[in-house]
Motif scaffolding. Structure first.
Motif, PDB file in Angstrom:
ATOM      1  N   CYS A  97       0.793  -1.234   0.000  1.00 52.26           N
ATOM      2  CA  CYS A  97       0.000   0.000   0.000  1.00 52.26           C
ATOM      3  C   CYS A  97       0.822   1.278   0.000  1.00 52.26           C
ATOM      4  O   CYS A  97       0.307   2.324  -0.380  1.00 52.26           O
ATOM      5  CB  CYS A  97      -0.973  -0.019   1.170  1.00 52.26           C
ATOM      6  SG  CYS A  97      -2.295  -1.206   0.910  1.00 52.26           S
ATOM      7  N   PRO A 120      -0.308  -3.141  -5.225  1.00 50.64           N
ATOM      8  CA  PRO A 120      -1.031  -4.387  -4.932  1.00 50.64           C
ATOM      9  C   PRO A 120      -1.632  -5.095  -6.149  1.00 50.64           C
ATOM     10  O   PRO A 120      -1.946  -6.274  -6.059  1.00 50.64           O
ATOM     11  CB  PRO A 120      -2.154  -3.949  -3.993  1.00 50.64           C
ATOM     12  CG  PRO A 120      -1.914  -2.535  -3.648  1.00 50.64           C
ATOM     13  CD  PRO A 120      -0.854  -1.970  -4.525  1.00 50.64           C
ATOM     14  N   ARG A 170     -11.403  -7.601  -3.443  1.00 51.68           N
ATOM     15  CA  ARG A 170     -10.306  -6.658  -3.210  1.00 51.68           C
ATOM     16  C   ARG A 170     -10.815  -5.246  -3.432  1.00 51.68           C
ATOM     17  O   ARG A 170     -11.808  -5.045  -4.126  1.00 51.68           O
ATOM     18  CB  ARG A 170      -9.146  -6.941  -4.177  1.00 51.68           C
ATOM     19  CG  ARG A 170      -8.540  -8.309  -4.023  1.00 51.68           C
ATOM     20  CD  ARG A 170      -7.511  -8.601  -5.095  1.00 51.68           C
ATOM     21  NE  ARG A 170      -6.276  -7.875  -4.906  1.00 51.68           N
ATOM     22  CZ  ARG A 170      -5.244  -8.315  -4.174  1.00 51.68           C
ATOM     23  NH1 ARG A 170      -5.309  -9.484  -3.566  1.00 51.68           N
ATOM     24  NH2 ARG A 170      -4.150  -7.595  -4.062  1.00 51.68           N
ATOM     25  N   ARG A 185      -5.711   0.655  -2.805  1.00 47.63           N
ATOM     26  CA  ARG A 185      -6.111  -0.662  -3.326  1.00 47.63           C
ATOM     27  C   ARG A 185      -7.166  -0.600  -4.413  1.00 47.63           C
ATOM     28  O   ARG A 185      -7.554  -1.630  -4.951  1.00 47.63           O
ATOM     29  CB  ARG A 185      -6.593  -1.542  -2.181  1.00 47.63           C
ATOM     30  CG  ARG A 185      -5.442  -1.875  -1.232  1.00 47.63           C
ATOM     31  CD  ARG A 185      -5.660  -3.187  -0.557  1.00 47.63           C
ATOM     32  NE  ARG A 185      -4.434  -3.672   0.001  1.00 47.63           N
ATOM     33  CZ  ARG A 185      -3.830  -4.785  -0.398  1.00 47.63           C
ATOM     34  NH1 ARG A 185      -4.336  -5.524  -1.343  1.00 47.63           N
ATOM     35  NH2 ARG A 185      -2.722  -5.178   0.181  1.00 47.63           N
ATOM     36  N   GLN A 216     -11.312  -6.080   1.946  1.00 47.06           N
ATOM     37  CA  GLN A 216     -11.229  -4.799   2.652  1.00 47.06           C
ATOM     38  C   GLN A 216     -12.605  -4.463   3.219  1.00 47.06           C
ATOM     39  O   GLN A 216     -12.730  -3.750   4.194  1.00 47.06           O
ATOM     40  CB  GLN A 216     -10.801  -3.688   1.694  1.00 47.06           C
ATOM     41  CG  GLN A 216      -9.355  -3.299   1.850  1.00 47.06           C
ATOM     42  CD  GLN A 216      -8.444  -4.304   1.175  1.00 47.06           C
ATOM     43  OE1 GLN A 216      -8.738  -4.748   0.085  1.00 47.06           O
ATOM     44  NE2 GLN A 216      -7.373  -4.667   1.825  1.00 47.06           N
TER      45      GLN A 216
END
Ligand code: SAH
Ligand code: SF4
Ligand code: F3S
Length: 458
Positions: A97, A120, A170, A185, A216
């Motif tokens: 990140c 990522p 994600r 992300r 997340q």
């Protein structure tokens, strides 16, 4: 076939020109999972994994950017590693990140001793980035975010263990004003139910007893017409898996259908991590959390209507811009009222590029943030201790996760269904076994027990 390679197999893959790679992981479970993805991709390119930086030619730091402290720690580590004299031409790469959060600084700061950088969504390009750096001697990078990359075609390289992570979605579309994750992300995207269930089947074949579904914002999972509740049910049908956990959910995505699955499906653990962030509705609005104090409390009541003993944990931020003492008291009030089993409490840390950093000056003095975090931690500790003590005398089913504990080589440790750490004396059971344990003592963080029976051995 299991994707776990053993040292013998790794040696078999060794070629004269191969390089040793060491990877260090910071941040959340998603980063842990991503490091397993990276290991798998590098093994396919004939790199050798090593356990320490001394043996490495390539050192990778999979970084976190969620709070200032996390980022500073990594920069200090980069400098320390650069000075490590192992007689090898070390190359250092940053993953995760920080690359996407500090893209401009990292690419342009010539003094930073970093050789290549991958965000990522760029891990499939990592081996090429390393090659390109070695060929050109220049810092190489790929920090593009993708709307579709889920790595569902990569089998993560996992150490043999009890729990395996599976990332099911994600990215994040929520834009809580304090949070960098949507920028680091990218947009939300989910894997197909089929690919997740296939991964779960492979894990069960390899002997894993528990999977933790990751995202997340895991309960916003959506693939074609299938939502997160459907996914949980499907994963629970995999023979051999006995426990299914998930993290991190958002309170806004708990329809009754999902609560019913969590409460009624025997394999889904009775623990919900329910990040509160703040107890005051004005602050929650400023944070863009999309629920009020009352709506959060209603959700807790609804969860307990479905399952009275559901273990609840939370995340809280103290000292968000403009938070007054009275508004902080609302957070204290919710914590006291809900009586979470545990809580991660953070001081607000302004993050560059977030909505809060643009709109709200970080105006709560450090000393006040400290006062608030201390007060809340003390209250939470009292609550955790009381809740844990209430388990004394009860029997819990414990999955043994480790044959040692931090303090002892003769005790073992595992977790109960509610994700509480349970310390037990060693005996005729080992990692991966389920045992029944009578709880005999408790602190705010752990339960201690004695084993009454071994449920089954592998
Ligand atoms: N996706 C998860 C958690 C993401 S980060 C969720 O929505 O719950 C984990 C935790 O770090 C957050 O829940 C929040 O409590 C904390 N956090 C995130 N940004 C922060 C910031 N700028 N300052 C302090 N804590 C922060
Ligand atoms: Fe960050 Fe909010 Fe997304 Fe969680 S839900 S990752 S706190 S923006
Ligand atoms: Fe940190 Fe990125 Fe995870 S910022 S918390 S490693 S999503």
């Amino acid at each position: 076939m299991c994707r776990v390679l053993y040292s013998g197999e790794q040696e078999a893959k060794l070629k004269p020109n191969t390089m040793n790679v060491y990877i260090e992981t910071y941040g959340c479970q998603m980063n842990e999972y991503d490091s397993e993805i990276v290991k798998s991709l590098l093994l396919e390119n004939d790199y050798i994994l090593v356990d320490n930086p001394e043996q490495a030619d390539i050192i990778l730091l999979n970084t976190c950017s969620v709070r200032e402290h996390a980022s500073r720690k990594v920069i200090a580590r980069v400098h320390a590693l650069r000075h490590l004299n192992n007689g090898r031409q070390k190359k250092i790469g940053l993953l995760g990140c920080m690359p996407t959060n500090y893209r401009r600084e990292l690419i342009n700061d010539k003094k930073l001793p970093i050789d290549f950088i991958a965000g990522p969504d760029s891990y499939k390009r990592l081996a090429s980035l390393i090659d390109e750096h070695i060929d050109s001697g220049k810092r190489t990078f790929d920090i593009r975010l993708s709307r579709s990359e889920t790595y569902s075609d990569v089998h993560p390289f996992r150490a043999q263990g009890v729990n395996a992570w599976i990332a099911v979605m994600r990215g994040c579309d929520n834009y809580c004003t304090f949070c960098v994750v949507p920028y680091t992300r990218g947009r939300e995207r989910s894997r197909s139910v089929e690919s997740i269930v296939n991964e779960a089947r492979r894990l069960a074949k390899c002997g894993y007893k528990q999977v933790t579904l990751l995202g997340q914002n895991v309960n916003s999972y959506q693939h074609s017409e299938h939502d997160f509740g459907y996914l949980l049910d499907k994963v629970s049908e995999v023979d051999g898996l006995e426990r299914i956990r998930f993290t991190s959910p958002h309170p806004k995505d708990f329809p009754r259908s999902l609560l019913r699955v969590v409460a009624e499906n025997d394999k889904v653990c009775k623990h919900i991590h329910l990040p509160l962030q703040a107890g005051n509705t004005r602050i929650l609005d400023m944070m863009n959390r999309t629920y009020s104090k009352e709506e959060f409390l209603d959700l807790v009541h609804e969860i307990r209507d479905f399952y009275p003993d559901m273990v609840l944990s939370t995340d809280i931020i103290v000292g968000f811009p403009t938070e007054t003492e009275t508004e902080f008291d609302d957070t204290v009030d919710v914590v006291a009222h809900v009586a979470f089993d545990s809580a991660f409490i953070f001081k607000y840390s302004e993050r560059k590029g977030t909505i809060a950093a643009r709109k709200y000056p970080d105006d709560v003095p450090e000393a006040i943030k400290t006062e608030r975090i201390v007060r809340l931690n003390e209250l939470q500790k009292e609550i955790s201790l009381k809740k844990n003590k209430a388990h004394i005398g009860q029997e819990h089913k414990v999955l043994i996760e480790s044959m040692t504990t931090k303090k002892s080589h003769t005790d073992v440790q595992g977790r109960n269904d509610g994700n509480k750490l349970v310390i037990l004396p060693g005996g005729d059971y080992c990692t991966g076994d389920f045992v029944r344990a009578k709880i005999v003592d408790a602190s705010a963080h752990v339960l201690k027990g004695i084993v009454t029976s071994v449920v089954h051995a592998v």
